[in-house]
Design a protein around this motif. Structure first.
Motif, PDB file in Angstrom:
ATOM      1  N   UNK A   6      87.767   8.407  79.445  1.00  0.00           N
ATOM      2  CA  UNK A   6      87.278   8.781  78.112  1.00  0.00           C
ATOM      3  C   UNK A   6      87.812   7.780  77.097  1.00  0.00           C
ATOM      4  N   UNK A   7      86.909   7.028  76.474  1.00  0.00           N
ATOM      5  CA  UNK A   7      87.298   6.027  75.466  1.00  0.00           C
ATOM      6  C   UNK A   7      86.848   6.560  74.105  1.00  0.00           C
ATOM      7  N   UNK A  26      86.884  17.754  87.979  1.00  0.00           N
ATOM      8  CA  UNK A  26      86.996  16.300  87.951  1.00  0.00           C
ATOM      9  C   UNK A  26      88.351  15.892  87.387  1.00  0.00           C
ATOM     10  N   UNK A  27      88.722  14.637  87.634  1.00  0.00           N
ATOM     11  CA  UNK A  27      89.924  14.063  87.032  1.00  0.00           C
ATOM     12  C   UNK A  27      89.487  13.290  85.789  1.00  0.00           C
ATOM     13  N   UNK A  28      90.253  13.382  84.709  1.00  0.00           N
ATOM     14  CA  UNK A  28      89.881  12.688  83.477  1.00  0.00           C
ATOM     15  C   UNK A  28      91.106  12.053  82.838  1.00  0.00           C
ATOM     16  N   UNK A  29      90.875  10.903  82.204  1.00  0.00           N
ATOM     17  CA  UNK A  29      91.956  10.183  81.526  1.00  0.00           C
ATOM     18  C   UNK A  29      91.450   9.680  80.188  1.00  0.00           C
ATOM     19  N   UNK A  30      92.230   9.900  79.140  1.00  0.00           N
ATOM     20  CA  UNK A  30      91.895   9.397  77.804  1.00  0.00           C
ATOM     21  C   UNK A  30      92.612   8.075  77.563  1.00  0.00           C
ATOM     22  N   UNK A  31      91.894   7.089  77.103  1.00  0.00           N
ATOM     23  CA  UNK A  31      92.499   5.790  76.773  1.00  0.00           C
ATOM     24  C   UNK A  31      93.425   5.963  75.581  1.00  0.00           C
ATOM     25  N   UNK A  37      91.410  -1.889  76.531  1.00  0.00           N
ATOM     26  CA  UNK A  37      90.761  -0.828  77.304  1.00  0.00           C
ATOM     27  C   UNK A  37      90.572  -1.253  78.760  1.00  0.00           C
ATOM     28  N   UNK A  38      90.336  -2.553  78.968  1.00  0.00           N
ATOM     29  CA  UNK A  38      90.096  -3.058  80.327  1.00  0.00           C
ATOM     30  C   UNK A  38      91.305  -2.836  81.227  1.00  0.00           C
ATOM     31  N   UNK A  39      92.486  -2.982  80.678  1.00  0.00           N
ATOM     32  CA  UNK A  39      93.703  -2.777  81.485  1.00  0.00           C
ATOM     33  C   UNK A  39      93.725  -1.353  82.043  1.00  0.00           C
ATOM     34  N   UNK A  40      93.414  -0.363  81.187  1.00  0.00           N
ATOM     35  CA  UNK A  40      93.366   1.032  81.640  1.00  0.00           C
ATOM     36  C   UNK A  40      92.224   1.234  82.617  1.00  0.00           C
ATOM     37  N   UNK A  63      83.584  -3.370  74.514  1.00  0.00           N
ATOM     38  CA  UNK A  63      84.214  -2.926  75.765  1.00  0.00           C
ATOM     39  C   UNK A  63      83.179  -2.716  76.862  1.00  0.00           C
ATOM     40  N   UNK A  64      81.977  -2.305  76.491  1.00  0.00           N
ATOM     41  CA  UNK A  64      80.909  -2.151  77.470  1.00  0.00           C
ATOM     42  C   UNK A  64      80.583  -3.497  78.110  1.00  0.00           C
ATOM     43  N   UNK A  65      80.480  -4.545  77.294  1.00  0.00           N
ATOM     44  CA  UNK A  65      80.170  -5.875  77.821  1.00  0.00           C
ATOM     45  C   UNK A  65      81.301  -6.374  78.721  1.00  0.00           C
ATOM     46  N   UNK A  66      82.548  -6.052  78.372  1.00  0.00           N
ATOM     47  CA  UNK A  66      83.694  -6.458  79.190  1.00  0.00           C
ATOM     48  C   UNK A  66      83.664  -5.752  80.552  1.00  0.00           C
TER      49      UNK A  66
END
Length: 222
Positions: A6-7, A26-31, A37-40, A63-66
């Motif tokens: 989740x960003x 489900x498993x979820x993680x918030x940035x 963001x890419x590192x996460x 971030x989408x393009x990355x």
């Protein structure tokens, strides 16, 4: 278990989404680090990304393009910027769906479930392995560094895969040769040395200097 990244910089919204998704198993993680963001993304290796457009430092399109340079993971944009231009932009940047804020959490979860079914009922999971900024995509056997793809042979890819999977540890030459034999390639000691030398040259030319270390008489490590 499917993992959802989740960003979203609004902590209340992010937490609500996380709770709703986790309630469905489900498993979820918030940035938390919106500078990288890419590192996460790489460390968490999600099956799906929920991505806001308006974010600190860089917007969701960036971030989408990355992400798209390294992965085909489904991306659902969530944004209050619901005009046609933003929706078209989101799709053109590689987004798979667009949900307008404010939204019903049940509708969001249903869209997430549908996207996961469509994606993973017909395709395998894509995993990303990262070391020193280089990202190895085990889904399509590509290596990316500084937004550039480095062409690898089948053997070079297998060598990198086993080394990065064991980063920080020495991998014996025998272990690497066994990995290469799985691809039906006959590899002896001399062949392995040639492959390692050629791979090092490619990495060096791409700017990845001293990426692979030799532990004399034992093997190699990254």
């Amino acid at each position: 278990m499917y993992k959802i990244l989740i960003v979203e910089d609004d902590e209340i919204i992010a937490k609500a989404i996380k709770n709703a998704i986790e309630s469905w198993g489900y498993d979820a993680l918030c940035v938390s680090d919106f500078r990288d963001v890419i590192k996460t993304f790489v460390s968490y290796s999600p099956h799906l990304v929920l991505l806001d457009i308006s974010l600190p430092f860089y917007n969701g399109y960036y971030w989408c393009s990355k992400i798209r340079k390294n992965s085909k993971v489904p991306i659902i944009f969530i944004s209050s910027a619901s005009d046609n231009m933003n929706i078209v932009m989101a799709v053109n940047m590689g987004g798979d769906d667009f949900i307008v804020k404010p939204f019903d959490l049940n509708v969001l979860t249903a869209k997430v479930q549908a996207m996961l079914r469509r994606t993973y009922d017909f395709a395998g999971q894509t995993n990303l392995l990262e070391h020193k900024g280089a990202i190895l995509n085990t889904g399509d056997a590509t290596l990316t560094y500084n937004n550039k793809k480095i062409e690898l042979t089948k053997n070079e890819y297998k060598i990198l895969q086993v080394l990065i999977e064991n980063k920080g540890k020495v991998v014996s030459r025998d272990t690497i040769m066994t990995k290469l034999w799985e691809t039906d390639s006959f590899v002896d000691d001399n062949t392995l040395t040639v492959n390692i030398t050629r791979l090092r040259k490619k990495l060096d030319e791409a700017g990845l200097h001293d990426f692979i270390s030799t532990k004399k008489g034992i093997g190699y490590m990254v």
